[in-house]
Design an enzyme around this catalytic site. Structure first.
Site, PDB file in Angstrom:
ATOM      1  N   GLY A 205       0.846  -1.192   0.000  1.00 20.74           N
ATOM      2  CA  GLY A 205       0.000   0.000   0.000  1.00 20.74           C
ATOM      3  C   GLY A 205       0.873   1.229   0.000  1.00 20.74           C
TER       4      GLY A 205
ATOM      5  N   GLY B   3       3.926   1.381   2.628  1.00 24.24           N
ATOM      6  CA  GLY B   3       4.344   0.164   3.314  1.00 24.24           C
ATOM      7  C   GLY B   3       3.664  -1.106   2.846  1.00 24.24           C
TER       8      GLY B   3
ATOM      9  CG  ASP C 237      -2.394   7.603  -4.053  1.00 24.56           C
ATOM     10  OD1 ASP C 237      -2.382   7.788  -5.294  1.00 24.56           O
ATOM     11  OD2 ASP C 237      -1.604   6.833  -3.475  1.00 24.56           O
TER      12      ASP C 237
END
Ligand code: NAG
Ligand code: NAG
Ligand code: NAG
Length: 622
Positions: free
Chosen positions: A320, A323, A434
């Site tokens: 993701g 991380g 995002d």
């Protein structure tokens, strides 16, 4: 309140003491009460002569008989400043005070002067006019430069007025700006103005003070209240060694941009003991999270290690933002554990942003956060487990399950509801920043759950955009064309990313290049071949009318002009059949910057009251 001169003397003594005893970071230190020709070799200048009448002329002056219009210039100190040493090493703090004078040669004058900290010493070509000698239209976002602008002309909609100070990062648009008129300062009055820039590397803060010599008398300024205060870690924006100095420009309107005196002092901030720093961070995070009204559960690192078999690769679910995500079993319940990469520069800030944002949000189309852990420099987030993983798997890769048209439609509606909630439905407006298929999770019923709030930032509805929403972020291919100019996230940039997502869900493919899928779908739409873009894996099993409506909606969301994109509210109405799909032109309109509101939209905007559209229309801030 500290007298200006005594303030300088005390700091100076301090700096000299520190610099004698050690190191290279932050030891640039000089003082020019005025400038003489003998000082000329201490500077790099883009024009000659540049020291005239005991002052630096940043743009050419009128002594030579040249046209003063459309000029830009730079004058930098001829030694670099060492800003930092190693990513986790020492950093430099500095302060710089200078007296400048802008004499409007025309009425009004233009365009302004800037204090710059830059990787590249050379003046960019074609950096006159609105560019202030800082960047030009091609070097925007490419060259490492931070500027404090003193702008004397409102050159576009981003400028607040023709008399403001702003902080710019790699761009000519300010992440924060402040009009000066309320502070008794008129930049283009032809009077001496004292400015002080103070950068504190420890608290990662840049403060700007501006005093008119008239109101501030001999520069005895108030150093308690900066006009601008911006959270900024220069070591993440600039290389270790940088030039410092001034740039300025004129346009059709012209002015003299003169620096009459300049002090610069820097000093080293030593790295703190790592263990102590870690403990402080842990305490800070714990306190911030516990202060939330609905604080998520705190987990011990050992519990999460056990739950994921010590972050075993076999438990890895994917990657993701910031991380890796692992599957874990906690008290017989399946969870997803996100382990934030330690070397992401803003690890701690991102972690806090995500926890704070998501804890305050409750919507059935958002991924639920159960808990968190911050221990031994490990940052972990625990989420509800999504058995069907993320959407990208189904649309870009070979999955066993082909998503039916109904499921695709349901997923688009789910994401739209989540975004509408973020933009309009909660106390504080949240920008996701995002939106893309790998951030859409699917529950056991294939309902969409928007996740990855690492980049999300809250902004107060009805308040001017918070500056932190302006740090450019996102994923190429999903970024609206204007974000390369404005470097900021807005409601419209989220809508754009959502538009790309719609097209991808319909087409079952990835954007091949920057705006690939948008152009491709738009061309097919223009040729009335919408059916051709629909995922072949559906074998023609889709509702033609509904598909056309959704494709048009997707294209409308990807309109090159941000003002023409629908709001999420409207998007939802179209999806639920309450409103017709927006009409989109057969040919993709060209991207124009700055964008303007079409007369039709203007009327529409005027007819809607306040809140909903304020942020949409508020593109303030160069
Ligand atoms: C600038 O030049 C003058 C000579 O005219 C000299 O006295 C002064 O020290 C110089 N300033 C600096 C900071 O070197
Ligand atoms: C911007 O400046 C760079 C460096 O001077 C130059 O190579 C480039 O051509 C300039 N762009 C424009 C549009 O003039
Ligand atoms: C600032 O000074 C200039 C030059 O005197 C003048 O033309 C202009 O009106 C002043 N601006 C304001 C807002 O007072």
């Amino acid at each position: 309140m500290l007298g200006f001169m005594s303030f300088l003397r005390v700091l100076k003594l301090l700096i000299i003491l520190i610099c004698i005893s050690i190191v290279h970071v932050g030891c640039l230190d000089f003082s020019y009460p005025s400038f003489s020709n003998e000082n000329a070799s201490d500077f790099i200048s883009s024009n000659f002569p540049f020291i005239i009448k005991n002052a630096i002329q940043v743009t050419p002056d009128n002594a030579r008989e040249i046209d003063m219009r459309r000029r830009s210039g730079r004058v930098l100190y001829n030694q670099k400043l060492k800003l930092w040493d190693g990513p986790r090493g020492t950093k430099a703090s500095f302060y710089s005070t200078f007296v400048f004078n802008i004499n409007p040669w025309t009425s009004p004058g233009g365009e302004g002067l800037a204090f710059i900290i830059t990787e590249d010493s050379s003046l960019p070509n074609n950096s006159a006019g609105q560019w202030l000698g800082v960047v030009n239209s091609t070097t925007v976002n490419l060259l490492n430069i931070v500027a404090i602008e003193f702008d004397t002309k409102k050159s576009d909609s981003e400028d607040i007025d023709d008399n403001h100070v702003g902080v710019n990062i790699k761009s000519i648009y300010s992440i924060k700006q402040e009009p000066l008129i309320g502070h008794g300062v008129n930049l283009s009055s032809g009077e001496d103005i004292t400015a002080s820039i103070q950068y504190d590397a420890k608290s990662e803060k840049i403060s700007v003070f501006v005093f008119s010599t008239r109101t501030g008398e001999t520069g005895e300024g108030n150093f308690d209240n900066p006009l601008l205060n911006v959270h900024l870690d220069l070591s993440t924006q600039l290389p270790a060694d940088v030039w410092v100095g001034f740039s300025a420009s004129t346009g059709e309107n012209t002015e003299l941009n003169v620096v009459k005196s300049w002090n610069f002092s820097s000093f080293e901030i030593r790295r703190r003991n790592r263990k102590k720093q870690m403990e402080e961070d842990e305490l800070e995070i714990e306190q911030e999270i516990q202060s939330l009204s609905t604080a998520p559960q705190k987990f011990r690192l050992q519990e999460l290690k056990d739950a994921t078999r010590d972050f075993n690769v076999a438990y890895k679910l994917g990657k993701g933002g910031f991380g890796m995500v692992y599957k874990g079993i906690l008290n017989n319940r399946e969870v997803a554990v996100k382990r934030i990469l330690k070397n992401t520069r803003h690890g701690k800030q991102d972690f806090l942003a995500e926890v704070t944002t998501i804890s305050n949000l409750h919507h059935r189309n958002l991924v639920k956060l159960f808990g968190w852990c911050y221990e031994s420099n490990e940052l972990l987030l625990v989420y509800e487990f999504m058995p069907n993983g993320s959407l990208d798997k189904f649309i870009f890769r070979e999955a066993d399950t082909i998503l039916s048209w109904e499921r695709r439609h349901g997923i688009i509606c789910g994401v739209a509801r989540a975004l509408d909630y973020l933009h309009n439905g909660c106390e504080r407006r949240v920008l996701h920043r995002d939106v893309k298929p790998s951030n859409i999770m699917l529950d056991s019923e294939f309902n969409a759950r928007l996740g990855d709030f690492g980049l999300a930032r809250t902004i107060q509805v009805n308040e001017k955009a918070h500056y932190s929403t302006k740090e450019i972020a996102g994923t190429p291919g999903y970024m609206a064309p204007e974000s390369f100019h404005t470097r900021k996230a807005t409601v419209e940039t989220d809508v754009y990313a959502f538009g790309v997502l719609i097209l991808e869900v319909v087409c079952g493919r990835k954007p091949e290049n920057e705006h690939g899928i948008v152009d491709w779908v738009w061309e097919n739409y223009g040729m009335e071949r919408i059916g051709d873009v629909v995922d072949v894996r559906l074998n023609g099993d889709f509702k033609k009318g509904e598909t056309e409506c959704i494709v048009m909606l997707g294209l409308a969301c990807c309109h090159p002009n941000p003002y023409e994109r629908p709001l999420m509210r409207t998007v939802l109405q179209v999806l639920t059949g309450e409103a017709a799909a927006p009409v989109v032109p057969k040919e993709k309109p060209a991207f124009m910057w700055p964008a303007t509101l079409s007369p039709i939209r203007q009327e529409f905007a005027a007819s809607i009251s306040g809140g909903e559209l304020t942020t949409t229309l508020d593109l303030s801030g160069r």
